[in-house]
Write a protein that holds these residues in place. Sequence first.
Motif, PDB file in Angstrom:
ATOM      1  N   THR A  75       0.826  -1.201   0.000  1.00  0.00           N
ATOM      2  CA  THR A  75       0.000   0.000   0.000  1.00  0.00           C
ATOM      3  C   THR A  75       0.862   1.254   0.000  1.00  0.00           C
ATOM      4  O   THR A  75       1.985   1.252   0.508  1.00  0.00           O
ATOM      5  CB  THR A  75      -0.908   0.056   1.250  1.00  0.00           C
ATOM      6  N   GLU A  76       0.313   2.315  -0.580  1.00  0.00           N
ATOM      7  CA  GLU A  76       0.868   3.647  -0.345  1.00  0.00           C
ATOM      8  C   GLU A  76       0.248   4.144   0.952  1.00  0.00           C
ATOM      9  O   GLU A  76      -0.963   3.980   1.174  1.00  0.00           O
ATOM     10  CB  GLU A  76       0.536   4.596  -1.488  1.00  0.00           C
ATOM     11  N   ASN A  77       1.051   4.736   1.820  1.00  0.00           N
ATOM     12  CA  ASN A  77       0.540   5.136   3.132  1.00  0.00           C
ATOM     13  C   ASN A  77      -0.530   6.222   3.044  1.00  0.00           C
ATOM     14  O   ASN A  77      -1.407   6.295   3.910  1.00  0.00           O
ATOM     15  CB  ASN A  77       1.692   5.595   4.026  1.00  0.00           C
ATOM     16  N   LYS A  78      -0.478   7.054   2.019  1.00  0.00           N
ATOM     17  CA  LYS A  78      -1.513   8.063   1.825  1.00  0.00           C
ATOM     18  C   LYS A  78      -2.834   7.372   1.522  1.00  0.00           C
ATOM     19  O   LYS A  78      -2.989   6.687   0.507  1.00  0.00           O
ATOM     20  CB  LYS A  78      -1.131   9.006   0.676  1.00  0.00           C
ATOM     21  N   ASN A  79      -3.785   7.509   2.433  1.00  0.00           N
ATOM     22  CA  ASN A  79      -5.115   6.904   2.294  1.00  0.00           C
ATOM     23  C   ASN A  79      -5.074   5.375   2.234  1.00  0.00           C
ATOM     24  O   ASN A  79      -6.052   4.744   1.822  1.00  0.00           O
ATOM     25  CB  ASN A  79      -5.839   7.439   1.049  1.00  0.00           C
ATOM     26  N   ASN A  80      -3.940   4.778   2.628  1.00  0.00           N
ATOM     27  CA  ASN A  80      -3.801   3.315   2.576  1.00  0.00           C
ATOM     28  C   ASN A  80      -4.224   2.767   1.208  1.00  0.00           C
ATOM     29  O   ASN A  80      -4.952   1.777   1.101  1.00  0.00           O
ATOM     30  CB  ASN A  80      -4.623   2.657   3.690  1.00  0.00           C
ATOM     31  N   ARG A  81      -3.721   3.406   0.175  1.00  0.00           N
ATOM     32  CA  ARG A  81      -4.092   3.030  -1.193  1.00  0.00           C
ATOM     33  C   ARG A  81      -3.420   1.715  -1.577  1.00  0.00           C
ATOM     34  O   ARG A  81      -2.192   1.601  -1.554  1.00  0.00           O
ATOM     35  CB  ARG A  81      -3.680   4.136  -2.168  1.00  0.00           C
ATOM     36  N   ILE A  82      -4.238   0.717  -1.914  1.00  0.00           N
ATOM     37  CA  ILE A  82      -3.710  -0.601  -2.260  1.00  0.00           C
ATOM     38  C   ILE A  82      -3.130  -0.572  -3.673  1.00  0.00           C
ATOM     39  O   ILE A  82      -3.806  -0.208  -4.637  1.00  0.00           O
ATOM     40  CB  ILE A  82      -4.806  -1.677  -2.150  1.00  0.00           C
ATOM     41  N   LEU A  83      -1.866  -0.963  -3.782  1.00  0.00           N
ATOM     42  CA  LEU A  83      -1.185  -1.016  -5.074  1.00  0.00           C
ATOM     43  C   LEU A  83      -1.102  -2.440  -5.610  1.00  0.00           C
ATOM     44  O   LEU A  83      -1.000  -2.640  -6.826  1.00  0.00           O
ATOM     45  CB  LEU A  83       0.238  -0.457  -4.945  1.00  0.00           C
ATOM     46  N   TYR A  84      -1.139  -3.399  -4.697  1.00  0.00           N
ATOM     47  CA  TYR A  84      -0.858  -4.786  -5.082  1.00  0.00           C
ATOM     48  C   TYR A  84      -1.441  -5.693  -4.013  1.00  0.00           C
ATOM     49  O   TYR A  84      -1.329  -5.405  -2.820  1.00  0.00           O
ATOM     50  CB  TYR A  84       0.663  -4.943  -5.150  1.00  0.00           C
ATOM     51  N   MET A  85      -2.100  -6.779  -4.422  1.00  0.00           N
ATOM     52  CA  MET A  85      -2.555  -7.760  -3.443  1.00  0.00           C
ATOM     53  C   MET A  85      -2.593  -9.150  -4.064  1.00  0.00           C
ATOM     54  O   MET A  85      -2.865  -9.302  -5.257  1.00  0.00           O
ATOM     55  CB  MET A  85      -3.910  -7.380  -2.841  1.00  0.00           C
ATOM     56  N   GLN A  86      -2.288 -10.148  -3.250  1.00  0.00           N
ATOM     57  CA  GLN A  86      -2.218 -11.532  -3.697  1.00  0.00           C
ATOM     58  C   GLN A  86      -2.940 -12.428  -2.689  1.00  0.00           C
ATOM     59  O   GLN A  86      -2.318 -13.016  -1.800  1.00  0.00           O
ATOM     60  CB  GLN A  86      -0.756 -11.965  -3.838  1.00  0.00           C
ATOM     61  N   PRO A  87      -4.268 -12.544  -2.801  1.00  0.00           N
ATOM     62  CA  PRO A  87      -5.014 -13.397  -1.864  1.00  0.00           C
ATOM     63  C   PRO A  87      -4.799 -14.881  -2.152  1.00  0.00           C
ATOM     64  O   PRO A  87      -4.343 -15.271  -3.228  1.00  0.00           O
ATOM     65  CB  PRO A  87      -6.471 -12.994  -2.114  1.00  0.00           C
ATOM     66  N   MET A  88      -5.143 -15.694  -1.167  1.00  0.00           N
ATOM     67  CA  MET A  88      -5.078 -17.143  -1.310  1.00  0.00           C
ATOM     68  C   MET A  88      -6.308 -17.653  -2.046  1.00  0.00           C
ATOM     69  O   MET A  88      -7.357 -17.000  -2.063  1.00  0.00           O
ATOM     70  CB  MET A  88      -5.037 -17.814   0.071  1.00  0.00           C
ATOM     71  N   ASP A  89      -6.187 -18.831  -2.627  1.00  0.00           N
ATOM     72  CA  ASP A  89      -7.361 -19.523  -3.140  1.00  0.00           C
ATOM     73  C   ASP A  89      -8.262 -19.868  -1.954  1.00  0.00           C
ATOM     74  O   ASP A  89      -7.799 -20.388  -0.934  1.00  0.00           O
ATOM     75  CB  ASP A  89      -6.938 -20.798  -3.869  1.00  0.00           C
ATOM     76  N   HIS A  90      -9.549 -19.574  -2.083  1.00  0.00           N
ATOM     77  CA  HIS A  90     -10.455 -19.733  -0.942  1.00  0.00           C
ATOM     78  C   HIS A  90     -10.547 -21.184  -0.484  1.00  0.00           C
ATOM     79  O   HIS A  90     -10.583 -21.476   0.722  1.00  0.00           O
ATOM     80  CB  HIS A  90     -11.848 -19.203  -1.298  1.00  0.00           C
ATOM     81  N   SER A  91     -10.566 -22.111  -1.425  1.00  0.00           N
ATOM     82  CA  SER A  91     -10.677 -23.524  -1.044  1.00  0.00           C
ATOM     83  C   SER A  91      -9.431 -23.991  -0.298  1.00  0.00           C
ATOM     84  O   SER A  91      -9.512 -24.824   0.619  1.00  0.00           O
ATOM     85  CB  SER A  91     -10.916 -24.396  -2.279  1.00  0.00           C
ATOM     86  N   LEU A  92      -8.274 -23.445  -0.661  1.00  0.00           N
ATOM     87  CA  LEU A  92      -7.038 -23.780   0.044  1.00  0.00           C
ATOM     88  C   LEU A  92      -7.080 -23.229   1.468  1.00  0.00           C
ATOM     89  O   LEU A  92      -6.730 -23.926   2.431  1.00  0.00           O
ATOM     90  CB  LEU A  92      -5.841 -23.213  -0.709  1.00  0.00           C
ATOM     91  N   ALA A  93      -7.500 -21.975   1.614  1.00  0.00           N
ATOM     92  CA  ALA A  93      -7.615 -21.378   2.945  1.00  0.00           C
ATOM     93  C   ALA A  93      -8.585 -22.182   3.814  1.00  0.00           C
ATOM     94  O   ALA A  93      -8.333 -22.409   5.004  1.00  0.00           O
ATOM     95  CB  ALA A  93      -8.080 -19.930   2.828  1.00  0.00           C
ATOM     96  N   GLU A  94      -9.669 -22.621   3.210  1.00  0.00           N
ATOM     97  CA  GLU A  94     -10.660 -23.438   3.929  1.00  0.00           C
ATOM     98  C   GLU A  94     -10.039 -24.745   4.417  1.00  0.00           C
ATOM     99  O   GLU A  94     -10.244 -25.167   5.568  1.00  0.00           O
ATOM    100  CB  GLU A  94     -11.834 -23.746   3.005  1.00  0.00           C
ATOM    101  N   GLN A  95      -9.256 -25.383   3.566  1.00  0.00           N
ATOM    102  CA  GLN A  95      -8.618 -26.642   3.943  1.00  0.00           C
ATOM    103  C   GLN A  95      -7.638 -26.438   5.100  1.00  0.00           C
ATOM    104  O   GLN A  95      -7.611 -27.222   6.058  1.00  0.00           O
ATOM    105  CB  GLN A  95      -7.897 -27.243   2.734  1.00  0.00           C
ATOM    106  N   ILE A  96      -6.837 -25.390   5.015  1.00  0.00           N
ATOM    107  CA  ILE A  96      -5.871 -25.094   6.081  1.00  0.00           C
ATOM    108  C   ILE A  96      -6.598 -24.779   7.386  1.00  0.00           C
ATOM    109  O   ILE A  96      -6.188 -25.215   8.470  1.00  0.00           O
ATOM    110  CB  ILE A  96      -4.966 -23.918   5.660  1.00  0.00           C
ATOM    111  N   TYR A  97      -7.682 -24.034   7.283  1.00  0.00           N
ATOM    112  CA  TYR A  97      -8.472 -23.685   8.463  1.00  0.00           C
ATOM    113  C   TYR A  97      -8.999 -24.945   9.151  1.00  0.00           C
ATOM    114  O   TYR A  97      -8.853 -25.116  10.373  1.00  0.00           O
ATOM    115  CB  TYR A  97      -9.630 -22.782   8.043  1.00  0.00           C
ATOM    116  N   LYS A  98      -9.582 -25.848   8.385  1.00  0.00           N
ATOM    117  CA  LYS A  98     -10.176 -27.051   8.968  1.00  0.00           C
ATOM    118  C   LYS A  98      -9.112 -27.977   9.560  1.00  0.00           C
ATOM    119  O   LYS A  98      -9.342 -28.616  10.592  1.00  0.00           O
ATOM    120  CB  LYS A  98     -11.005 -27.781   7.912  1.00  0.00           C
ATOM    121  N   ILE A  99      -7.954 -28.045   8.929  1.00  0.00           N
ATOM    122  CA  ILE A  99      -6.860 -28.839   9.502  1.00  0.00           C
ATOM    123  C   ILE A  99      -6.449 -28.253  10.848  1.00  0.00           C
ATOM    124  O   ILE A  99      -6.216 -28.975  11.819  1.00  0.00           O
ATOM    125  CB  ILE A  99      -5.663 -28.890   8.533  1.00  0.00           C
TER     126      ILE A  99
END
Length: 273
Positions: A75-99
Amino acid sequence: MISIIASDLDETLLNTNKHVDAYTIEQIKKVSDQGIQFVCATGRPFISIQNTLKEIGLYDKENTYTISLNGACVTENKNNRILYMQPMDHSLAEQIYKIGLQYDVCVQVYTIDTVYAYRLNDDERDFLKGRMQVKEIHETDLTFLKDVPIMKVLYENTSFDYLQSIDSSLLTNIRQACDLSYSSARYFEFNKKGVHKGIGLKFLCDHLHIDINNSMAIGDNINDLGTLKTAGIAIGVKNLHPLIKDQVDHICPYTHNENAVGHILHDYVLIKK
């Protein structure tokens, strides 16, 4: 010549009281006044470090930046402007959560602006106090976040050996789909494969047209390996995790409680500039 510095926060820039000491603030101001980018590189969400940005004079400031969520967001600190983001695959996050629900851990799920915690314990509440707020949950799946990008998942337990035992038992598909790291002697962290703090640093260098060889990384723990391996020069604080001592160019003789980052800026940047 160093043009950009990426510094970890917890156990690196911040002292045990979760603040930045005056000497280090002074050195950050000096490097910033010389046009050198000082970038906070943290595993936490950018929302949680606003007080630190205020302390070091970078809060809501144009052309200053933060690497957060282990490199999953820049992010740029001014207004917390997002420049770049790389989320996880939701099904993968779900699997890790349940484990995680099968183990004696507090499972934490990070979205871009909220941290959800399952099985939050008193010790973890105390550790997080002054660092960030979390929302306690009791759901046994992540259906409630089905339309929300998940940036990372982590397991918390104060036994590093216990976390490593979980690590060694992980399914192959999870290992192949995730970047795994540890931090603060209590967290085992999962990000999307290829996502780490070094990717955030590389993005910023490209964004600002800075040669990566003119970058510096400062850190203390395994989740800092991305920046330490990517930067032109890598420096660990005295309280550096033993497993990564051979991954840095120099080890500072001061800890995070002794203005380590301030001394590094003075000795390796300001004097040598």
